[in-house]
Write an enzyme that holds these catalytic residues in place. Structure first.
Site, PDB file in Angstrom:
ATOM      1  N   GLU A   1       2.097   6.444   0.664  1.00 14.82           N
ATOM      2  CA  GLU A   1       2.551   7.004   2.007  1.00 14.82           C
ATOM      3  C   GLU A   1       1.271   8.278   2.102  1.00 14.82           C
ATOM      4  OE1 GLU A   1       6.246   8.744   4.492  1.00 14.82           O
ATOM      5  OE2 GLU A   1       6.259   8.718   2.266  1.00 14.82           O
TER       6      GLU A   1
ATOM      7  N   LYS B   1       6.706   3.646  10.293  1.00 15.52           N
ATOM      8  CA  LYS B   1       7.806   4.001   9.426  1.00 15.52           C
ATOM      9  C   LYS B   1       8.990   4.004  10.381  1.00 15.52           C
ATOM     10  CE  LYS B   1       9.343   7.554   6.260  1.00 15.52           C
ATOM     11  NZ  LYS B   1       8.944   8.858   5.586  1.00 15.52           N
TER      12      LYS B   1
ATOM     13  N   CYS C   1       9.040   4.572   2.216  1.00 15.76           N
ATOM     14  CA  CYS C   1       9.793   5.635   1.648  1.00 15.76           C
ATOM     15  C   CYS C   1      11.159   5.873   1.879  1.00 15.76           C
ATOM     16  CB  CYS C   1       9.169   7.122   1.973  1.00 15.76           C
ATOM     17  SG  CYS C   1       9.405   8.473   0.845  1.00 15.76           S
TER      18      CYS C   1
END
Length: 266
Positions: A41, A112, A149
């Site tokens: 990321e 995301k 994440c």
């Protein structure tokens, strides 16, 4: 079976500096036989380090990032997944994973879903949440799920990807350091692999604020390859659908699910 690599480094706010490191990492991975390279990321840039307007920085950096990543994938004949920031109509960019195939073609993106509004952080102040749902992509005969994440703390993401056919889940991250955070990271990678009987490919950033420990975890939850706190590194492993089939025959948790007595909306 396909040889994969996860790579870690510490991105800066300069896309060109980061692309120079990415070039080294992809070159090393391809020379060692990788067919897929996963980068962290924020590989495009570390948005918290950007001075001035983030929207302007992203508008300039995103097309450069896409063009160069496509060129590197084509040059080295590898598939690449890497995290960047994509412009949006609101002015707050998306935190986006870019997927490029070995022909240098952009084949997918994932925005995301869960922004890091935790541990005194407010990612949503500067970043837009994803609006396209979960994403899978087929490469090298394997179905890969994508998450980023903080998404890993939400088990429904990995489960949704698995139910869509994912045999491996790619997880780029910029996992913040802090009390127990290494334990959280490694435990979550292990559990998501075990409970879904999938491979996990986790590429983290590393530096003052993030922990590293990028790893490849097999469907039984075993870390078959792992980095530590190396400021720049690549680790490889062989991923196979045969291993998924084997583990699912031993631990058939997906087949044994009681969907008749659970309601995930409550």
């Amino acid at each position: 079976m396909v040889t994969v690599a996860v790579a870690q480094f510490g991105p800066t706010a300069d896309v060109n500096d980061n692309l120079s490191v990415i070039k080294r990492l992809i070159t090393e991975a391809s020379q060692r036989g990788a067919r897929l390279v996963v980068l962290p990321e924020e590989a495009m840039l570390a948005y918290r380090l950007v001075e001035g307007s983030l929207a302007e920085a992203v508008a300039t950096a995103w097309p450069v990032f896409v063009e160069h990543l496509c060129g590197l994938a084509r040059q080295h004949d590898v598939h690449v997944v890497a995290g960047g920031f994509e412009p949006s109509a609101t002015g707050k960019p998306f935190n986006t994973l870019l997927v490029v195939n070995d022909q240098g073609e952009q084949v997918s993106t994932y925005r995301k879903l869960h922004l890091y509004d935790a541990f005194d952080n407010r990612e949503s102040d500067e970043i837009s949440a994803g609006d396209h749902g979960v994403v899978t992509v087929d490469l090298e005969g394997i179905t890969w799920g994508l998450q980023t994440c903080y998404d890993i703390r939400f088990p429904e993401v990995a489960r949704a990807l698995t139910l869509r056919g994912a045999q491996a889940i790619i997880t780029p991250a910029a996992w913040f350091a802090g009390e127990h955070k290494k334990m959280h990271w490694q435990s979550l990678l292990t559990v998501r692999a075990m409970e879904n009987t999938v491979w996990i490919l986790a590429a983290d950033t590393v530096g003052t604020d993030t922990i590293g420990y990028s790893s490849i975890v097999d469907p039984l939850g075993v870390a078959v390859a792992e980095l530590g706190v190396e400021p720049e590194g690549v680790v490889l492993a062989d991923v196979s659908t045969d291993r998924v089939t084997e583990v699912r025959s031993i631990v058939p948790v997906l087949a044994n699910r009681r969907t008749d007595v659970t309601d995930l909306k409550n």
